[in-house]
Design an enzyme around this catalytic site. Structure first.
Site, PDB file in Angstrom:
ATOM      1  N   PRO A 108      -0.352   2.942   0.311  1.00 20.20           N
ATOM      2  CA  PRO A 108      -0.090   3.899   1.396  1.00 20.20           C
ATOM      3  C   PRO A 108      -0.614   3.402   2.749  1.00 20.20           C
ATOM      4  O   PRO A 108      -0.217   3.886   3.791  1.00 20.20           O
ATOM      5  CB  PRO A 108      -0.860   5.152   0.949  1.00 20.20           C
ATOM      6  CG  PRO A 108      -1.063   4.984  -0.513  1.00 20.20           C
ATOM      7  CD  PRO A 108      -1.182   3.518  -0.754  1.00 20.20           C
ATOM      8  N   GLU A 135      -8.055   2.082  -9.102  1.00 20.91           N
ATOM      9  CA  GLU A 135      -8.313   2.556  -7.727  1.00 20.91           C
ATOM     10  C   GLU A 135      -7.872   1.510  -6.697  1.00 20.91           C
ATOM     11  O   GLU A 135      -8.048   1.720  -5.502  1.00 20.91           O
ATOM     12  CB  GLU A 135      -9.816   2.824  -7.554  1.00 20.91           C
ATOM     13  CG  GLU A 135     -10.361   3.919  -8.456  1.00 20.91           C
ATOM     14  CD  GLU A 135      -9.567   5.215  -8.319  1.00 20.91           C
ATOM     15  OE1 GLU A 135      -9.140   5.756  -9.341  1.00 20.91           O
ATOM     16  OE2 GLU A 135      -9.351   5.652  -7.172  1.00 20.91           O
ATOM     17  N   ARG A 173      20.626  -4.870  -3.235  1.00 15.82           N
ATOM     18  CA  ARG A 173      21.876  -4.236  -2.756  1.00 15.82           C
ATOM     19  C   ARG A 173      22.473  -4.976  -1.565  1.00 15.82           C
ATOM     20  O   ARG A 173      23.661  -4.880  -1.287  1.00 15.82           O
ATOM     21  CB  ARG A 173      21.596  -2.798  -2.316  1.00 15.82           C
ATOM     22  CG  ARG A 173      21.315  -1.800  -3.390  1.00 15.82           C
ATOM     23  CD  ARG A 173      20.995  -0.439  -2.766  1.00 15.82           C
ATOM     24  NE  ARG A 173      22.078   0.010  -1.899  1.00 15.82           N
ATOM     25  CZ  ARG A 173      23.190   0.603  -2.352  1.00 15.82           C
ATOM     26  NH1 ARG A 173      23.370   0.770  -3.640  1.00 15.82           N
ATOM     27  NH2 ARG A 173      24.121   0.992  -1.514  1.00 15.82           N
ATOM     28  N   ASP A 188      25.903   1.422   4.662  1.00 20.62           N
ATOM     29  CA  ASP A 188      24.680   2.105   4.223  1.00 20.62           C
ATOM     30  C   ASP A 188      24.027   2.673   5.470  1.00 20.62           C
ATOM     31  O   ASP A 188      23.854   1.975   6.458  1.00 20.62           O
ATOM     32  CB  ASP A 188      23.740   1.135   3.525  1.00 20.62           C
ATOM     33  CG  ASP A 188      23.917   1.171   2.019  1.00 20.62           C
ATOM     34  OD1 ASP A 188      24.745   1.966   1.557  1.00 20.62           O
ATOM     35  OD2 ASP A 188      23.247   0.396   1.319  1.00 20.62           O
TER      36      ASP A 188
HETATM   37  C1  9WO Z   1      -4.285   3.716  -2.659  1.00 20.21           C
HETATM   38  C2  9WO Z   1      -4.557   4.275  -1.413  1.00 20.21           C
HETATM   39  C3  9WO Z   1      -4.718   5.585  -0.978  1.00 20.21           C
HETATM   40  C4  9WO Z   1      -4.953   5.804   0.368  1.00 20.21           C
HETATM   41  C5  9WO Z   1      -5.045   4.733   1.255  1.00 20.21           C
HETATM   42  C6  9WO Z   1      -4.907   3.430   0.818  1.00 20.21           C
HETATM   43  C7  9WO Z   1      -4.668   3.214  -0.511  1.00 20.21           C
HETATM   44  N1  9WO Z   1      -4.461   2.048  -1.167  1.00 20.21           N
HETATM   45  C8  9WO Z   1      -4.222   2.360  -2.454  1.00 20.21           C
HETATM   46  C9  9WO Z   1      -3.898   1.329  -3.445  1.00 20.21           C
HETATM   47  O1  9WO Z   1      -3.744   0.171  -3.153  1.00 20.21           O
HETATM   48  N2  9WO Z   1      -3.771   1.785  -4.687  1.00 20.21           N
HETATM   49  C10 9WO Z   1      -3.403   0.893  -5.731  1.00 20.21           C
HETATM   50  C11 9WO Z   1      -1.894   0.904  -5.903  1.00 20.21           C
HETATM   51  C12 9WO Z   1      -3.999   1.377  -6.987  1.00 20.21           C
HETATM   52  C13 9WO Z   1      -3.615   2.770  -7.239  1.00 20.21           C
HETATM   53  C14 9WO Z   1      -2.129   2.894  -7.293  1.00 20.21           C
HETATM   54  N3  9WO Z   1      -1.525   2.224  -6.199  1.00 20.21           N
HETATM   55  C15 9WO Z   1      -0.732   2.906  -5.348  1.00 20.21           C
HETATM   56  C16 9WO Z   1       0.185   2.353  -4.479  1.00 20.21           C
HETATM   57  N4  9WO Z   1      -0.736   4.229  -5.231  1.00 20.21           N
HETATM   58  N5  9WO Z   1       0.177   4.567  -4.300  1.00 20.21           N
HETATM   59  C17 9WO Z   1       0.742   3.449  -3.853  1.00 20.21           C
HETATM   60  C18 9WO Z   1       1.792   3.462  -2.843  1.00 20.21           C
HETATM   61  C19 9WO Z   1       2.411   2.262  -2.475  1.00 20.21           C
HETATM   62  C20 9WO Z   1       3.400   2.321  -1.511  1.00 20.21           C
HETATM   63  N6  9WO Z   1       3.775   3.485  -0.929  1.00 20.21           N
HETATM   64  C21 9WO Z   1       3.140   4.624  -1.280  1.00 20.21           C
HETATM   65  C22 9WO Z   1       2.159   4.651  -2.245  1.00 20.21           C
END
Ligand code: 9WO
Length: 252
Positions: A108, A135, A173, A188
């Site tokens: 994120p 995490e 795509r 698209d």
């Molecule tokens: C989680 C997170 C939360 C708030 C700010 C930064 C952050 N980095 C991560 C992260 O790298 N998490 C890892 C990948 C491990 C947990 C699951 N992961 C993840 C990637 N959760 N959500 C995403 C993600 C990736 C792309 N777009 C939205 C969410």
């Protein structure tokens, strides 16, 4: 103008003779069967347009228990992915290529993924996609190896695999030959910088709702104009932020 769907040139006109290779570092390689076994992405793979290679960091763990995570320094909930197994998995991926691999991590905290960024990446011969779990990854691994961090939006998932598959799908795509009708790739919505127009199919009346008369008229110029006006109106209503850079072609 209907683009030639069989055109072999890449969207930017460059030739693409080799499939794009996605080197994916993931604890759950089986998840990627979703795009290998279904739909457009499956057909594109069968047409030799792309290939996926999946490397599990657990195979590079240095202990008998194949440990890839450990407790966070400084305390706190959950576990953190250790740097060393990830670094070895990345090295394994890189060793397969003569040219440097762009390493993409999903979080994120990353740059919001857009069509423009997808089109930048379509030109790559290979990409290394790093999928986090727990995490997250040891920051030292991210600092040393990650070239590009991408986000699908402001929400947290259970892992990086679904964003990785979304990126793969969006890139595939756009590969020449992936879509039978190259027009749908060109049209698209995000190519024009607009949202898509509404679509209708049979029956002509469904639950007392009729298909817009213009779509039954056979007047293709009028239909093209109507669709462009609808796309523009929807974009104005739902995503005015897109209009800054959109080609505001009204279909003339
Ligand atoms: C989680 C997170 C939360 C708030 C700010 C930064 C952050 N980095 C991560 C992260 O790298 N998490 C890892 C990948 C491990 C947990 C699951 N992961 C993840 C990637 N959760 N959500 C995403 C993600 C990736 C792309 N777009 C939205 C969410």
């Amino acid at each position: 103008m209907v683009a030639d769907p069989a055109a072999e040139s890449a969207p930017d006109g460059g030739a693409r003779n080799e499939p794009i290779t996605f080197e994916v570092v993931t604890l759950f390689p089986e998840m990627f069967s979703a795009i290998e076994r279904s739909g457009i992405t499956r057909r594109a793979m069968e047409r030799g347009l792309w290939q996926g290679r999946y490397v599990n960091p657990r195979d590079f763990a240095q202990d008998a228990h194949r440990t890839v995570d450990d407790r966070p320094y400084g305390g706190g909930p959950g576990m953190v992915m250790m740097a060393e197994p990830l670094a070895r998995a990345i090295a394994e991926c890189k060793a397969r290529h003569d040219t440097p691999l762009k390493v993409v991590h999903f979080s994120p905290a990353g740059e919001r993924l857009t069509h423009g960024r997808v089109m930048d990446l379509v030109g790559e011969q290979a990409l290394l996609l790093l999928c986090g779990r727990y995490e997250g990854m040891d920051q030292r691994l991210i600092d040393r190896h990650v070239d590009l961090e991408l986000s699908l939006g402001d929400f947290v998932l259970s892992g990086g695999e679904l964003p990785a598959m979304a990126l793969m799908d969006a890139i595939i795509r756009q590969l020449p030959g992936a879509l039978n009708d190259a027009t749908s790739a060109v049209e698209d919505s995000f190519v024009a910088g607009l949202l898509d127009c509404p679509h209708y199919t049979r029956p002509e009346v469904w639950e007392s709702e009729a298909v817009p008369e213009v779509l039954l008229s056979g007047d293709h110029a009028r239909i093209r104009r109507w669709r462009a006006e609808q796309a523009l109106a929807l974009t104005r209503r739902r995503r005015p932020d897109l209009l800054a850079g959109a080609g505001q072609d009204d279909g003339k």
